[in-house]
Design an enzyme around this catalytic site. Structure first.
Site, PDB file in Angstrom:
ATOM      1  N   GLU A   3       0.817  -1.208   0.000  1.00  0.00           N
ATOM      2  CA  GLU A   3       0.000   0.000   0.000  1.00  0.00           C
ATOM      3  C   GLU A   3       0.854   1.263   0.000  1.00  0.00           C
ATOM      4  O   GLU A   3       1.968   1.270   0.538  1.00  0.00           O
ATOM      5  CB  GLU A   3      -0.889   0.023   1.252  1.00  0.00           C
ATOM      6  CG  GLU A   3      -1.841  -1.147   1.337  1.00  0.00           C
ATOM      7  CD  GLU A   3      -2.546  -1.229   2.672  1.00  0.00           C
ATOM      8  OE1 GLU A   3      -3.666  -1.792   2.713  1.00  0.00           O
ATOM      9  OE2 GLU A   3      -1.994  -0.734   3.685  1.00  0.00           O
ATOM     10  N   VAL A  44      -8.091   1.463  11.234  1.00  0.00           N
ATOM     11  CA  VAL A  44      -7.389   0.775  10.150  1.00  0.00           C
ATOM     12  C   VAL A  44      -6.089   1.477   9.790  1.00  0.00           C
ATOM     13  O   VAL A  44      -5.339   1.004   8.932  1.00  0.00           O
ATOM     14  CB  VAL A  44      -8.291   0.640   8.894  1.00  0.00           C
ATOM     15  CG1 VAL A  44      -9.541  -0.157   9.207  1.00  0.00           C
ATOM     16  CG2 VAL A  44      -8.660   2.008   8.323  1.00  0.00           C
ATOM     17  N   ASP A  81      -7.917  -4.691   9.242  1.00  0.00           N
ATOM     18  CA  ASP A  81      -7.312  -3.570   8.512  1.00  0.00           C
ATOM     19  C   ASP A  81      -7.219  -3.800   7.017  1.00  0.00           C
ATOM     20  O   ASP A  81      -6.439  -3.149   6.334  1.00  0.00           O
ATOM     21  CB  ASP A  81      -5.919  -3.273   9.070  1.00  0.00           C
ATOM     22  CG  ASP A  81      -5.001  -4.490   9.015  1.00  0.00           C
ATOM     23  OD1 ASP A  81      -5.447  -5.559   8.557  1.00  0.00           O
ATOM     24  OD2 ASP A  81      -3.836  -4.374   9.438  1.00  0.00           O
ATOM     25  N   THR A  96       5.745  -9.450   9.257  1.00  0.00           N
ATOM     26  CA  THR A  96       4.453  -9.322   8.594  1.00  0.00           C
ATOM     27  C   THR A  96       4.328  -7.963   7.920  1.00  0.00           C
ATOM     28  O   THR A  96       3.825  -7.853   6.805  1.00  0.00           O
ATOM     29  CB  THR A  96       3.305  -9.500   9.608  1.00  0.00           C
ATOM     30  OG1 THR A  96       3.399 -10.796  10.193  1.00  0.00           O
ATOM     31  CG2 THR A  96       1.946  -9.346   8.945  1.00  0.00           C
TER      32      THR A  96
END
Length: 341
Positions: A55, A292, A228, A83
């Site tokens: 993102e 989020v 999220d 992660t």
């Protein structure tokens, strides 16, 4: 331009104290939430794959531009990888020149904890002060979350649950020396029993119910930070329906947050509206902060770190921007190339 590496970020946080860093960041976040309408607000740009997401999270206040690059790959720990990894940039709107670059893997954890702390400052019940916090999920964010809530509410008693005993042991090992009283529980329901603040933070990218309506007492505050992305939730939908729900940016949260399966007209309040006094905050009902993460929070975190480490040993100068003597002679930067032929 100035740069803060992972090593220097860790050194700065260690020397300052992570709880002090988070507390300072809460104040900067509150400042920027109060001027929320001054920012450009765009949902994150996401590239999803079968194994995760990458993102970009951009925003600007008209003077500075900022963005964060971040991934989320829940299968990474099985391969010895994080992660989540991230970095962020600030730039001068008037010249377009980037001015600050920083790692944001550590900084995102601090920023997320600070945002949870800010929400608790405004939404937690009065009895939460010096009370009990339940932590559902003890992965890489968990210690930061505990410090964020303690920085605002003085909470030092923790009740925790995770399906991974190793993660739970790590959590206890890290926090017990910092003055926390940690009780390891056999279920999320047991952990939530008697807590005034409940944080859910699990990693699996799936719609799950890690906390049920009957698990929490009416009137508690829930920081739901694990849901999220599309297709990932953690809460029993009945919790949302029985609560006052607060979000960062409604358009983004309806796609990625706990409310993604609620009707399009499901009522929510954006947290900045509460902080600015435009909407009501805490009432008598349960409160849920459906968080989020949003680009303005990353902007706040980057500006906070930039100002904190300026002219210190934790910031380096890196040669990232070409600066030819003649701005129109970029070719001249490479010197005299070797002729061909």
């Amino acid at each position: 331009m100035q740069f803060v590496s992972v090593r220097n970020m860790a050194r700065w946080v260690s020397s300052t104290g992570p709880e002090a860093v988070i507390a300072g960041m809460v104040d900067v976040l509150e400042r920027d939430f109060r001027r929320w309408p001054d920012f450009e607000r765009t949902p994150r740009l996401a590239a999803h794959s079968a194994v995760g997401v990458i993102e970009l999270m951009p925003t600007t206040d008209g003077e500075q531009y900022g963005f964060k690059y971040v991934n989320g790959h829940p299968g990474n720990p099985a391969h010895g990888l994080q992660t989540v990894t991230a970095f962020g940039v600030l730039a001068d709107v008037y010249t377009g020149y980037p001015t600050f670059l920083a790692e944001m893997t550590l900084l995102t954890a601090l920023r997320t904890a600070a945002t949870s702390g800010l929400a608790a400052r405004w939404l937690a019940p009065p009895e939460a002060r010096d009370g009990v916090m339940a932590m559902i999920g003890t992965g890489s964010q968990a210690e930061f979350q505990a410090l964020g809530i303690r920085s605002q509410l003085g909470v030092a008693r923790l009740r925790v649950f995770d399906v991974d005993p190793a993660a739970t042991s790590k959590f206890v090992r890290n926090l017990a020396p910092l003055g926390f009283e940690v009780t390891v529980c056999a279920s999320a329901a047991e952990a939530a029993r008697g807590a005034q603040v409940v944080t859910t933070c699990t990693a699996d990218k799936q719609n799950a119910t890690v906390l049920h309506l009957d698990d929490i007492a009416p009137g508690v505050h829930v920081n739901a930070i694990g849901g999220d992305c599309p297709g990932k939730t953690e809460l029993d939908p009945r919790i949302l329906q029985a609560a006052d729900v607060f979000v960062e940016h409604t358009e983004q949260t309806r796609v990625e947050g706990e409310i993604q399966h609620q009707p399009a007209d499901f009522a929510v309040t954006e947290l900045w509206q509460v902080i600015r006094g435009e909407r009501a905050g805490r009432g008598s009902r349960t409160t849920v902060f459906d968080s989020v993460g949003f680009a303005i929070e990353d902007f706040s975190a980057l500006t906070y770190v930039r100002d904190a480490v300026r002219d210190s040993a934790f910031a380096e100068t890196i040669d990232l921007i070409a600066g030819p003597e003649d701005p129109k002679d970029l070719f001249g930067v490479i010197g005299a190339p070797v002729p061909t032929g």
